[in-house]
Design a protein around this motif. Structure first.
Motif, PDB file in Angstrom:
ATOM      1  N   THR A 167       0.835  -1.197   0.000  1.00 25.97           N
ATOM      2  CA  THR A 167       0.000   0.000   0.000  1.00 25.97           C
ATOM      3  C   THR A 167       0.873   1.251   0.000  1.00 25.97           C
ATOM      4  O   THR A 167       0.632   2.194  -0.758  1.00 25.97           O
ATOM      5  CB  THR A 167      -0.934   0.016   1.231  1.00 25.97           C
ATOM      6  OG1 THR A 167      -1.729  -1.174   1.210  1.00 25.97           O
ATOM      7  CG2 THR A 167      -1.840   1.225   1.232  1.00 25.97           C
TER       8      THR A 167
ATOM      9  N   PHE B  74      -7.602  -2.645  -7.507  1.00 30.77           N
ATOM     10  CA  PHE B  74      -8.635  -3.486  -6.903  1.00 30.77           C
ATOM     11  C   PHE B  74      -8.581  -4.917  -7.421  1.00 30.77           C
ATOM     12  O   PHE B  74      -8.604  -5.866  -6.644  1.00 30.77           O
ATOM     13  CB  PHE B  74     -10.024  -2.882  -7.150  1.00 30.77           C
ATOM     14  CG  PHE B  74     -11.122  -3.567  -6.381  1.00 30.77           C
ATOM     15  CD1 PHE B  74     -11.297  -3.320  -5.031  1.00 30.77           C
ATOM     16  CD2 PHE B  74     -11.982  -4.456  -7.008  1.00 30.77           C
ATOM     17  CE1 PHE B  74     -12.306  -3.942  -4.311  1.00 30.77           C
ATOM     18  CE2 PHE B  74     -12.997  -5.086  -6.302  1.00 30.77           C
ATOM     19  CZ  PHE B  74     -13.159  -4.828  -4.944  1.00 30.77           C
TER      20      PHE B  74
ATOM     21  N   LYS C 158     -15.162   3.572  -3.368  1.00 26.49           N
ATOM     22  CA  LYS C 158     -16.207   2.635  -3.763  1.00 26.49           C
ATOM     23  C   LYS C 158     -17.033   3.198  -4.913  1.00 26.49           C
ATOM     24  O   LYS C 158     -17.315   2.505  -5.892  1.00 26.49           O
ATOM     25  CB  LYS C 158     -17.109   2.323  -2.560  1.00 26.49           C
ATOM     26  CG  LYS C 158     -18.125   1.249  -2.798  1.00 26.49           C
ATOM     27  CD  LYS C 158     -18.897   0.948  -1.516  1.00 26.49           C
ATOM     28  CE  LYS C 158     -19.890  -0.159  -1.724  1.00 26.49           C
ATOM     29  NZ  LYS C 158     -20.620  -0.462  -0.486  1.00 26.49           N
TER      30      LYS C 158
ATOM     31  N   ALA D 212     -12.848   5.805   1.857  1.00 25.14           N
ATOM     32  CA  ALA D 212     -13.139   4.500   1.267  1.00 25.14           C
ATOM     33  C   ALA D 212     -14.459   4.524   0.495  1.00 25.14           C
ATOM     34  O   ALA D 212     -14.569   3.899  -0.564  1.00 25.14           O
ATOM     35  CB  ALA D 212     -13.179   3.415   2.352  1.00 25.14           C
TER      36      ALA D 212
ATOM     37  N   GLU E 202      -5.319  -6.651  -5.908  1.00 26.44           N
ATOM     38  CA  GLU E 202      -6.134  -7.188  -4.818  1.00 26.44           C
ATOM     39  C   GLU E 202      -6.066  -6.320  -3.569  1.00 26.44           C
ATOM     40  O   GLU E 202      -6.010  -6.793  -2.450  1.00 26.44           O
ATOM     41  CB  GLU E 202      -5.736  -8.629  -4.513  1.00 26.44           C
ATOM     42  CG  GLU E 202      -5.959  -9.554  -5.696  1.00 26.44           C
ATOM     43  CD  GLU E 202      -5.532 -10.987  -5.439  1.00 26.44           C
ATOM     44  OE1 GLU E 202      -4.983 -11.284  -4.355  1.00 26.44           O
ATOM     45  OE2 GLU E 202      -5.749 -11.806  -6.336  1.00 26.44           O
ATOM     46  N   GLN E 203      -6.072  -4.998  -3.791  1.00 24.57           N
ATOM     47  CA  GLN E 203      -6.076  -4.054  -2.689  1.00 24.57           C
ATOM     48  C   GLN E 203      -7.523  -3.851  -2.230  1.00 24.57           C
ATOM     49  O   GLN E 203      -8.435  -3.824  -3.048  1.00 24.57           O
ATOM     50  CB  GLN E 203      -5.500  -2.711  -3.143  1.00 24.57           C
ATOM     51  CG  GLN E 203      -4.070  -2.773  -3.626  1.00 24.57           C
ATOM     52  CD  GLN E 203      -3.103  -2.943  -2.481  1.00 24.57           C
ATOM     53  OE1 GLN E 203      -3.067  -2.133  -1.581  1.00 24.57           O
ATOM     54  NE2 GLN E 203      -2.336  -4.008  -2.516  1.00 24.57           N
ATOM     55  N   SER E 204      -7.702  -3.675  -0.935  1.00 16.25           N
ATOM     56  CA  SER E 204      -9.038  -3.413  -0.412  1.00 16.25           C
ATOM     57  C   SER E 204      -9.410  -1.960  -0.698  1.00 16.25           C
ATOM     58  O   SER E 204      -8.558  -1.138  -1.044  1.00 16.25           O
ATOM     59  CB  SER E 204      -9.068  -3.665   1.099  1.00 16.25           C
ATOM     60  OG  SER E 204      -8.303  -2.668   1.762  1.00 16.25           O
ATOM     61  N   LEU E 205     -10.685  -1.635  -0.531  1.00 18.70           N
ATOM     62  CA  LEU E 205     -11.135  -0.253  -0.724  1.00 18.70           C
ATOM     63  C   LEU E 205     -10.397   0.689   0.235  1.00 18.70           C
ATOM     64  O   LEU E 205     -10.025   1.800  -0.143  1.00 18.70           O
ATOM     65  CB  LEU E 205     -12.646  -0.144  -0.519  1.00 18.70           C
ATOM     66  CG  LEU E 205     -13.512  -0.842  -1.565  1.00 18.70           C
ATOM     67  CD1 LEU E 205     -14.985  -0.774  -1.170  1.00 18.70           C
ATOM     68  CD2 LEU E 205     -13.296  -0.261  -2.940  1.00 18.70           C
ATOM     69  N   GLU E 206     -10.165   0.222   1.447  1.00 17.84           N
ATOM     70  CA  GLU E 206      -9.474   1.034   2.439  1.00 17.84           C
ATOM     71  C   GLU E 206      -8.024   1.284   2.032  1.00 17.84           C
ATOM     72  O   GLU E 206      -7.508   2.391   2.197  1.00 17.84           O
ATOM     73  CB  GLU E 206      -9.518   0.359   3.826  1.00 17.84           C
ATOM     74  CG  GLU E 206     -10.892   0.335   4.460  1.00 17.84           C
ATOM     75  CD  GLU E 206     -11.832  -0.735   3.870  1.00 17.84           C
ATOM     76  OE1 GLU E 206     -11.345  -1.688   3.217  1.00 17.84           O
ATOM     77  OE2 GLU E 206     -13.051  -0.607   4.054  1.00 17.84           O
ATOM     78  N   GLU E 207      -7.381   0.254   1.494  1.00 15.32           N
ATOM     79  CA  GLU E 207      -5.986   0.414   1.058  1.00 15.32           C
ATOM     80  C   GLU E 207      -5.895   1.363  -0.147  1.00 15.32           C
ATOM     81  O   GLU E 207      -5.003   2.203  -0.216  1.00 15.32           O
ATOM     82  CB  GLU E 207      -5.380  -0.944   0.701  1.00 15.32           C
ATOM     83  CG  GLU E 207      -5.171  -1.825   1.915  1.00 15.32           C
ATOM     84  CD  GLU E 207      -4.846  -3.271   1.567  1.00 15.32           C
ATOM     85  OE1 GLU E 207      -4.160  -3.913   2.380  1.00 15.32           O
ATOM     86  OE2 GLU E 207      -5.267  -3.756   0.494  1.00 15.32           O
TER      87      GLU E 207
END
Length: 193
Positions: A73, A145, A167, A163, A149-154
């Motif tokens: 990140t 994403f 989204k 976040a 494979e990063q999360s929305l928060e990352e």
């Protein structure tokens, strides 16, 4: 069998003087950093330059890495910032569209793009072509994403936004990606009929 070191273990090794371990970090993350840089730069040479700058900047700032977030990140944040700075500088070096050489390069790029689209018959190729047609921010969010494979928060941390905003941007980027895919595939569908 030797167990692979984590990013944090490698960073600690580098910070304690074993600088050769940084090469392992580079090798581990180079493909994704390059892919993300390519989404912004749109050409291989600029993406390679951006990626190289990112790893140099990351190395120099490794001591300031706060191990509260994942290294990836933090690295993608550097990639995003470096790419944006690079693009801003590059825009300042624009030339006139009336320049005959510029016109020929543009014409070759357009005809080459059409040829490449028809040569690439697999869905992965069409997907990558569609992502290249997106605006850099949309391409970056899609890439982080799905490929990173990063999360929305990352992603929010990388892009310095909420976040929920990420989204919404991801949803809109998916819609634009769908439109680009439909545009690219319309001729493919006509060929099949």
């Amino acid at each position: 069998m030797k167990q692979e070191l984590t990013d944090l273990e490698l960073i600690n090794d580098v910070l304690t003087g074993n600088t050769g371990q940084y090469a392992v970090l580079v090798k581990r993350h180079q493909r994704f950093v390059f892919t993300l840089a390519l989404r912004f730069a749109k050409n291989r040479e600029d993406a390679e330059e951006i990626a190289q700058d990112c790893f140099v900047k990351a190395y120099k700032a490794l001591g300031s890495f706060k191990q509260t977030a994942k290294f990836s990140t933090w690295l993608y944040t550097i990639t995003y910032t470096t790419a944006m700075t690079f693009l801003r500088k590059k825009r300042l070096d624009t030339s006139s569209i009336n320049d005959e050489e510029t016109f020929l390069q543009l014409e070759n790029h357009i005809s080459g793009f059409s040829a490449n689209v028809y040569e690439q018959k697999d869905s992965h190729g069409f997907l990558n072509e569609a992502i290249k047609l997106l605006l850099p921010d949309d391409a970056a969010i899609i890439t982080m994403f799905y490929k990173g494979e990063q999360s929305l928060e990352e992603i929010a941390e990388v892009l310095n936004m909420e976040a929920n905003t990420v989204k919404v941007k991801l949803y809109r980027a998916r819609q634009r990606l769908k439109e680009k895919l439909q545009f690219l595939l319309k001729d493919e569908v006509k060929e099949l009929l």
